[in-house]
Design an enzyme around this catalytic site. Structure first.
Site, PDB file in Angstrom:
ATOM      1  N   THR A 181      15.363 -18.588 -25.762  1.00  0.00           N
ATOM      2  CA  THR A 181      15.468 -18.560 -27.221  1.00  0.00           C
ATOM      3  C   THR A 181      14.412 -17.643 -27.847  1.00  0.00           C
ATOM      4  O   THR A 181      13.365 -17.427 -27.253  1.00  0.00           O
ATOM      5  CB  THR A 181      15.286 -20.008 -27.724  1.00  0.00           C
ATOM      6  N   GLY A 211      22.139 -27.127 -29.244  1.00  0.00           N
ATOM      7  CA  GLY A 211      20.773 -27.478 -28.871  1.00  0.00           C
ATOM      8  C   GLY A 211      19.899 -27.736 -30.089  1.00  0.00           C
ATOM      9  O   GLY A 211      20.378 -28.012 -31.201  1.00  0.00           O
ATOM     10  N   ASP A 212      18.605 -27.645 -29.881  1.00  0.00           N
ATOM     11  CA  ASP A 212      17.643 -27.926 -30.948  1.00  0.00           C
ATOM     12  C   ASP A 212      17.489 -26.791 -31.948  1.00  0.00           C
ATOM     13  O   ASP A 212      17.038 -27.002 -33.079  1.00  0.00           O
ATOM     14  CB  ASP A 212      16.263 -28.212 -30.331  1.00  0.00           C
ATOM     15  N   THR A 232      11.098 -23.513 -28.233  1.00  0.00           N
ATOM     16  CA  THR A 232      11.968 -23.052 -27.150  1.00  0.00           C
ATOM     17  C   THR A 232      11.789 -23.964 -25.942  1.00  0.00           C
ATOM     18  O   THR A 232      10.660 -24.322 -25.598  1.00  0.00           O
ATOM     19  CB  THR A 232      11.675 -21.594 -26.756  1.00  0.00           C
ATOM     20  N   GLY A 233      12.891 -24.336 -25.327  1.00  0.00           N
ATOM     21  CA  GLY A 233      12.816 -25.209 -24.156  1.00  0.00           C
ATOM     22  C   GLY A 233      14.076 -26.034 -24.004  1.00  0.00           C
ATOM     23  O   GLY A 233      15.123 -25.686 -24.559  1.00  0.00           O
ATOM     24  N   GLY A 235      16.553 -28.104 -24.928  1.00  0.00           N
ATOM     25  CA  GLY A 235      16.933 -28.465 -26.286  1.00  0.00           C
ATOM     26  C   GLY A 235      17.124 -29.948 -26.527  1.00  0.00           C
ATOM     27  O   GLY A 235      16.701 -30.475 -27.568  1.00  0.00           O
TER      28      GLY A 235
HETATM   29  N1  ASP Z   1      16.178 -24.602 -26.859  1.00  0.00           N
HETATM   30  C1  ASP Z   1      17.345 -23.817 -26.550  1.00  0.00           C
HETATM   31  C2  ASP Z   1      18.549 -24.707 -26.389  1.00  0.00           C
HETATM   32  O1  ASP Z   1      18.402 -25.798 -25.887  1.00  0.00           O
HETATM   33  C3  ASP Z   1      17.207 -23.035 -25.298  1.00  0.00           C
HETATM   34  C4  ASP Z   1      16.009 -22.168 -25.189  1.00  0.00           C
HETATM   35  O2  ASP Z   1      14.964 -22.466 -25.759  1.00  0.00           O
HETATM   36  O3  ASP Z   1      16.106 -21.141 -24.518  1.00  0.00           O
HETATM   37  O4  ASP Z   1      19.636 -24.282 -26.714  1.00  0.00           O
END
Ligand code: ASP
Length: 315
Positions: A181, A211-212, A232-233, A235
């Site tokens: 992200t 996602g988040d 980012t992570g 989600g």
């Molecule tokens: N947080 C994002 C999701 O879960 C993914 C990411 O951070 O790369 O969609």
């Protein structure tokens, strides 16, 4: 008044195949675009949207062109933006034809009638707002397709967050620890804060999964009373931990400093849930905190008095 801009391009295990320069250059380019706006007295919300748009257009990052593939070999994009000066917010989820989803989020924020639109409704709103439309395969890159195929060959049911071609062929455990992200947070010269986040989500994600990133208070949050956050992570964990709003609440109700609040949310709340990743945050005094519990996080920052800085690993 001073200004601060910080950005991220994802967190995770991060294997760049030894060539980290393109990532540093991509981050620098986005910081330069946002910095021009802030330097000239522009708003934090305009700066974060422009910086995220630049990262969306960069094929190495998992947002816009270069987004990961869903399980049905297409792309569904999420983005959110929030202006800390009046708590206005806008977000799109599962968009398929908006060239720059963060622009649609910004248009919704300004429109004020709705906060979150999904799917065809989000695409239609962007069309009516005069934003550039693209066919879904505009977002595709060969490297993302190879990622999907490699993932399916190892385990068709696996869902992975991943943004580096060099990760292909790594273990399932490693593949589940890469997040691509993009996001930006800023304080402008008028004392206002803003945040924006954009993503293609997870490789091989089930169509319809959100996602988040577009959820206000989870992957994106800004409030002039405290801070601006872009995450980012993994989600699902970030949603459950309400990461963005939790940092804000720790500062306002718990009187914690920016770094205390951001560190506690990431290393205590998020980690306790098994979540992995990080966030970038800027406080109302222009301070920055960027905690992550993964091996690395693509990130960079610039302030009025400083040079542009970019980093990948912890140091
Ligand atoms: N947080 C994002 C999701 O879960 C993914 C990411 O951070 O790369 O969609």
């Amino acid at each position: 008044m001073t200004y601060t801009l910080a950005i991220h391009g994802g967190a995770g295990v991060i294997q760049t195949g030894g060539d980290e320069q393109p990532y540093h250059q991509g981050l620098r380019q986005a910081l330069e675009v946002g910095q021009v706006i802030l330097k000239e007295g522009g708003t934090a919300i305009d700066a974060v949207v422009a910086a995220v748009e630049t990262l969306e257009n960069h094929p190495l990052f998992n947002a816009g062109h270069g987004a990961v593939f869903t399980a049905d070999e297409s792309h569904e994009l999420d983005a959110g933006a929030m202006d800390g000066s009046d708590l206005s917010a806008g977000a799109v989820a599962g968009a398929r034809h908006i060239k720059n989803p963060v622009r649609a989020a910004h248009a919704l924020l300004k429109d004020q009638r709705y906060v979150l639109l999904c799917g065809a409704g989000a695409d239609q709103f962007a069309l009516e707002a005069g934003l550039p439309q693209v066919s879904n395969n505009y977002f595709s890159t060969l490297h993302r397709l190879q990622q999907l195929q490699t993932l399916r060959a190892s385990d068709p049911s696996q869902v992975a967050l991943d943004h580096s071609v060099a990760t292909i062929g790594t273990s399932k455990a490693d593949n589940e620890k890469k997040f691509g992200t993009v996001g930006a947070v800023a304080l402008d010269q008028h004392g206002h804060l803003a945040a924006a986040t954009s993503t293609g989500g997870m490789t091989n994600k089930r169509p319809g999964r959100i996602g988040d990133t577009p959820l206000i208070g989870a992957g994106v949050y800004a409030n002039d009373a405290s801070c601006a956050v872009s995450a980012t992570g993994t989600g699902e964990h970030f949603i459950r931990a309400c990461v963005g709003h939790d940092i804000h609440a720790r500062m306002v109700y718990g009187k914690q400093s920016l770094s205390q609040a951001a560190n506690a949310t990431v290393f205590e709340n998020l980690s306790a849930l098994g979540g992995e990743g990080g966030c970038i945050t800027v406080g109302r005094d222009g301070s920055i905190a960027m905690p992550f519990n993964s091996r690395g996080m693509y990130r960079g920052w610039v302030t009025q008095d400083g040079e542009i800085e970019t980093r990948i690993f912890s140091d």
